[in-house]
Design a protein around this motif. Structure first.
Motif, PDB file in Angstrom:
ATOM      1  N   ASP A 242       0.834  -1.218   0.079  1.00  0.00           N
ATOM      2  CA  ASP A 242       0.046   0.189  -0.042  1.00  0.00           C
ATOM      3  C   ASP A 242       0.625   1.181  -0.108  1.00  0.00           C
ATOM      4  N   GLN A 243       0.992   2.018  -0.966  1.00  0.00           N
ATOM      5  CA  GLN A 243       1.893   2.903  -1.108  1.00  0.00           C
ATOM      6  C   GLN A 243       1.168   4.369  -0.795  1.00  0.00           C
ATOM      7  N   GLY A 244      -0.042   4.436  -0.762  1.00  0.00           N
ATOM      8  CA  GLY A 244      -0.613   5.813  -0.400  1.00  0.00           C
ATOM      9  C   GLY A 244      -0.514   6.347  -1.705  1.00  0.00           C
ATOM     10  N   SER A 245      -0.207   7.616  -2.043  1.00  0.00           N
ATOM     11  CA  SER A 245      -0.221   8.345  -2.959  1.00  0.00           C
ATOM     12  C   SER A 245       0.870   8.396  -3.781  1.00  0.00           C
ATOM     13  N   GLY A 246       2.250   7.813  -3.371  1.00  0.00           N
ATOM     14  CA  GLY A 246       3.480   7.852  -4.094  1.00  0.00           C
ATOM     15  C   GLY A 246       4.127   6.444  -4.064  1.00  0.00           C
ATOM     16  N   GLY A 247       5.363   6.446  -4.130  1.00  0.00           N
ATOM     17  CA  GLY A 247       6.264   5.298  -4.335  1.00  0.00           C
ATOM     18  C   GLY A 247       6.754   4.950  -5.676  1.00  0.00           C
ATOM     19  N   ALA A 299      15.348  14.961 -18.024  1.00  0.00           N
ATOM     20  CA  ALA A 299      14.034  14.589 -17.042  1.00  0.00           C
ATOM     21  C   ALA A 299      13.967  15.411 -15.829  1.00  0.00           C
ATOM     22  N   MET A 300      15.210  15.697 -15.303  1.00  0.00           N
ATOM     23  CA  MET A 300      15.320  16.495 -13.851  1.00  0.00           C
ATOM     24  C   MET A 300      14.713  17.792 -14.257  1.00  0.00           C
ATOM     25  N   ILE A 301      15.215  18.378 -15.386  1.00  0.00           N
ATOM     26  CA  ILE A 301      14.689  19.705 -15.644  1.00  0.00           C
ATOM     27  C   ILE A 301      13.123  19.905 -15.895  1.00  0.00           C
ATOM     28  N   ALA A 302      12.839  18.672 -16.361  1.00  0.00           N
ATOM     29  CA  ALA A 302      11.174  18.877 -16.631  1.00  0.00           C
ATOM     30  C   ALA A 302      10.368  18.767 -15.371  1.00  0.00           C
ATOM     31  N   LEU A 303      10.746  17.888 -14.390  1.00  0.00           N
ATOM     32  CA  LEU A 303      10.334  17.776 -13.195  1.00  0.00           C
ATOM     33  C   LEU A 303      10.517  19.009 -12.371  1.00  0.00           C
ATOM     34  N   ALA A 304      11.707  19.689 -12.407  1.00  0.00           N
ATOM     35  CA  ALA A 304      11.909  20.806 -11.677  1.00  0.00           C
ATOM     36  C   ALA A 304      11.065  21.977 -12.074  1.00  0.00           C
ATOM     37  N   SER A 305      10.604  22.005 -13.360  1.00  0.00           N
ATOM     38  CA  SER A 305       9.686  22.976 -14.046  1.00  0.00           C
ATOM     39  C   SER A 305       8.335  22.871 -13.777  1.00  0.00           C
ATOM     40  N   ALA A 306       7.904  21.929 -13.019  1.00  0.00           N
ATOM     41  CA  ALA A 306       6.376  21.860 -12.590  1.00  0.00           C
ATOM     42  C   ALA A 306       5.900  23.050 -12.091  1.00  0.00           C
ATOM     43  N   ARG A 307       4.631  23.254 -12.435  1.00  0.00           N
ATOM     44  CA  ARG A 307       4.153  24.590 -12.118  1.00  0.00           C
ATOM     45  C   ARG A 307       3.005  24.374 -10.708  1.00  0.00           C
ATOM     46  N   ALA A 311       7.065  18.377  -7.815  1.00  0.00           N
ATOM     47  CA  ALA A 311       7.211  17.046  -8.229  1.00  0.00           C
ATOM     48  C   ALA A 311       7.901  16.315  -7.254  1.00  0.00           C
ATOM     49  N   GLU A 312       7.735  15.145  -6.786  1.00  0.00           N
ATOM     50  CA  GLU A 312       8.432  14.325  -5.964  1.00  0.00           C
ATOM     51  C   GLU A 312       8.509  12.954  -6.981  1.00  0.00           C
ATOM     52  N   PHE A 313       9.988  12.726  -6.911  1.00  0.00           N
ATOM     53  CA  PHE A 313      10.283  11.408  -7.648  1.00  0.00           C
ATOM     54  C   PHE A 313      11.171  10.438  -6.651  1.00  0.00           C
ATOM     55  N   GLU A 314      11.062   9.123  -7.334  1.00  0.00           N
ATOM     56  CA  GLU A 314      11.899   8.186  -6.762  1.00  0.00           C
ATOM     57  C   GLU A 314      12.364   7.649  -7.902  1.00  0.00           C
ATOM     58  N   VAL A 315      13.732   6.766  -7.664  1.00  0.00           N
ATOM     59  CA  VAL A 315      14.563   6.441  -8.821  1.00  0.00           C
ATOM     60  C   VAL A 315      15.091   5.174  -8.200  1.00  0.00           C
ATOM     61  N   SER A 316      15.248   4.218  -9.294  1.00  0.00           N
ATOM     62  CA  SER A 316      15.693   2.916  -9.167  1.00  0.00           C
ATOM     63  C   SER A 316      16.548   2.314 -10.170  1.00  0.00           C
ATOM     64  N   TRP A 317      17.273   1.340  -9.982  1.00  0.00           N
ATOM     65  CA  TRP A 317      17.945   0.605 -11.361  1.00  0.00           C
ATOM     66  C   TRP A 317      17.008  -0.281 -11.808  1.00  0.00           C
ATOM     67  N   VAL A 318      16.991  -0.404 -13.031  1.00  0.00           N
ATOM     68  CA  VAL A 318      16.279  -1.554 -13.710  1.00  0.00           C
ATOM     69  C   VAL A 318      16.794  -2.026 -15.207  1.00  0.00           C
ATOM     70  N   ASP A 319      16.551  -3.001 -15.621  1.00  0.00           N
ATOM     71  CA  ASP A 319      17.001  -3.417 -17.001  1.00  0.00           C
ATOM     72  C   ASP A 319      16.475  -2.635 -17.928  1.00  0.00           C
ATOM     73  N   GLY A 320      17.273  -1.982 -18.924  1.00  0.00           N
ATOM     74  CA  GLY A 320      16.883  -0.756 -19.696  1.00  0.00           C
ATOM     75  C   GLY A 320      16.184  -1.804 -20.888  1.00  0.00           C
ATOM     76  N   TYR A 321      15.562  -1.072 -21.628  1.00  0.00           N
ATOM     77  CA  TYR A 321      14.841  -1.680 -22.925  1.00  0.00           C
ATOM     78  C   TYR A 321      15.882  -2.052 -24.019  1.00  0.00           C
ATOM     79  N   GLN A 339       2.527  14.147  -8.296  1.00  0.00           N
ATOM     80  CA  GLN A 339       2.666  15.707  -7.835  1.00  0.00           C
ATOM     81  C   GLN A 339       2.568  15.574  -6.222  1.00  0.00           C
ATOM     82  N   GLY A 340       3.387  16.807  -5.862  1.00  0.00           N
ATOM     83  CA  GLY A 340       3.621  16.979  -4.644  1.00  0.00           C
ATOM     84  C   GLY A 340       2.693  18.281  -3.968  1.00  0.00           C
ATOM     85  N   GLY A 341       3.415  18.558  -2.854  1.00  0.00           N
ATOM     86  CA  GLY A 341       2.692  19.870  -2.316  1.00  0.00           C
ATOM     87  C   GLY A 341       3.086  21.087  -3.059  1.00  0.00           C
ATOM     88  N   THR A 342       2.382  22.150  -2.665  1.00  0.00           N
ATOM     89  CA  THR A 342       2.383  23.489  -3.410  1.00  0.00           C
ATOM     90  C   THR A 342       4.089  23.973  -3.197  1.00  0.00           C
TER      91      THR A 342
END
Length: 449
Positions: A242-247, A299-307, A311-321, A339-342
């Motif tokens: 149960d992640q709630g609103s994020g994760g 990707a980081m610039i796009a998230l930092a540009s949120a109006r 934006a809240e993010f988590e990052v993990s390692w995966v096998d790429g496409y 989406q995070g707080g104001t």
């Protein structure tokens, strides 16, 4: 149920009795000549019924620590063995290398092999209000010794000097292409056994999924030397949480975005950033697979540009496409943002309570060093701020990689909020350049459904 059908079911191992039925049958069994003649009545039936009745029961036992005497260790191993034979699930929480050694030894000296899984759990805070992670090992009766594979050939030998993060990474890489693995060490190698258990608990943090499914046994040395402890390993199944609103857990409603690489033109980059902001503003989670410094930075610039809201993010390692038929598997960074707080609420954060990390040299700011510093600050303060000049693709890439690598260093994943700011160039001229800022905190424990 007639005595004959009872006997057939008992012999097949398909006998299932609830509590009331078990008490009734157990009460009348000694009175029936057929069952008595076949040796069913008595202690054996009682043990089988008790095993069925206790199938879901979990018994917590406490392993001895350093300096435990032979009698104490033997009593603990006997308690574990007896509980397993009754069909009980045994839970152990070893807190140091000695307790880990006693725990694994206890599950390898019984009448059968033992199936177990091991994971990290967060212990209660100590006197300094610091929370530590302990291991939790859950064991149940496994196959008969005659069915256990005692062959150590092809397995990974673990010594007292082996590092458990390195072993965990090795196992994680091998499990991408192999269904089963095995590790072994000498039965008296306390440090090596602790390394094995820690690494087994760490692999799911690196790769995702549930705890590894393991089977442990003892292998005697034909030449009369020290016996080996052998552990067979299989991938675990993903667990519902149960992640709630994020994760960092995928959802069918997530929007998949593709960060542009170095060859993309400005219009493609602009459309990507606009799309990310739009979906975040609708409350939709964004998932991005990033490979390469340029894609990570965009990707980081796009998230930092949120109006309006950050934006809240988590990052993990995966096998790429990889293209179908490709023999190579590439590692990539998987970013999931919500989406995070104001911004107004975010700007009221007391940033002075967090350590400010300013990596300025890509070679000096290695992923390992950054991850270690972040882990230390999470342990002491629970949060950290990282400021990087916006044009430093390599350092930004290493910072995000460090956040993704935190589980390797026994640290909970981070929840990060990217934003823009200004930094001085450092030449005493007063010149300011734009920077990318990360404010990160530890993710709270997940609660299983």
């Amino acid at each position: 149920m007639t005595p004959a059908s009872f006997l057939r079911a008992f012999r097949r191992g398909s006998l299932w009795l609830d509590g009331a039925a078990g008490r009734h049958r157990y009460g009348i069994l000694p009175q029936h000549a057929m069952l008595t003649a076949h040796g069913v009545a008595g202690d054996l039936v009682a043990r089988r019924w008790v095993a069925v009745q206790k199938q879901q029961e979990v018994r917590v036992l406490h392993p001895p620590g350093a300096g435990a005497g032979v009698a104490h260790a033997g009593k603990f191993a006997r308690l574990v063995s007896e509980a397993l034979e009754e069909g009980t699930v045994v839970e152990l929480q070893p807190w140091n290398a000695s307790a880990m050694w006693h725990s694994l030894r206890a599950v390898t000296v019984g009448s059968t092999a033992v199936d177990f899984e091991v994971s990290w759990v967060e212990a209660a805070a100590d006197v300094n209000e610091q929370k530590k992670q302990n291991l939790r090992l859950r064991a149940r009766t496994g196959c008969a010794w005659s069915d256990f594979d005692h062959d150590i050939a092809g397995g990974f030998f673990v010594s007292n000097e082996t590092s458990h993060p390195k072993l965990a990474r090795k196992l994680a890489m091998e499990l991408r292409t192999s269904d089963r693995l095995k590790v072994h060490t000498y039965a008296d190698a306390e440090g090596a056994i602790g390394c094995i258990l820690r690494a087994l608990a760490m692999v799911p943090q690196l790769e995702g999924g549930g705890p590894l499914q393991c089977t442990a046994g003892s292998v005697q040395n034909p030449a009369g030397g020290v016996p080996r402890v052998l552990v067979h390993i299989q991938k675990g199944q993903a667990e519902a949480v149960d992640q709630g609103s994020g994760g960092d857990v995928p959802n069918n409603n997530d929007f998949i975005a593709y960060p542009p690489g170095a060859s993309a033109d400005e219009e493609v980059v602009r459309r990507f950033s606009t799309s990310v902001r739009a979906h975040l503003s609708f409350g939709q989670a964004i998932v991005m697979e990033c490979r390469g410094p340029v894609a990570v930075r965009r990707a980081m610039i796009a998230l930092a540009s949120a109006r309006d809201r950050c934006a809240e993010f988590e990052v993990s390692w995966v096998d790429g496409y990889a293209k179908p038929g490709s023999p190579s598997t590439f590692r990539a960074l998987r970013v999931r943002a919500i989406q995070g707080g104001t911004w107004e609420d975010f700007n009221t954060t007391n940033f002075s309570s967090s350590f400010l990390l300013r990596p300025k040299d890509e070679k000096a700011a290695s992923v390992k060093d950054l991850a270690e510093k972040i882990r230390h600050e999470f342990k002491t303060r629970g949060c950290i701020a990282v400021h990087v000049r916006l044009n430093e693709n390599g350092i930004i890439n290493n910072v995000v990689k460090a956040f993704a690598s935190l589980p390797v260093y026994q640290c909970q994943p981070a929840v990060c909020i990217p934003s823009f700011g200004w930094s001085s160039v450092g030449d005493h001229s007063g010149t300011k350049v734009k920077s990318l800022r990360f404010f990160a905190r530890r993710r709270q424990n997940l609660t299983k459904k």
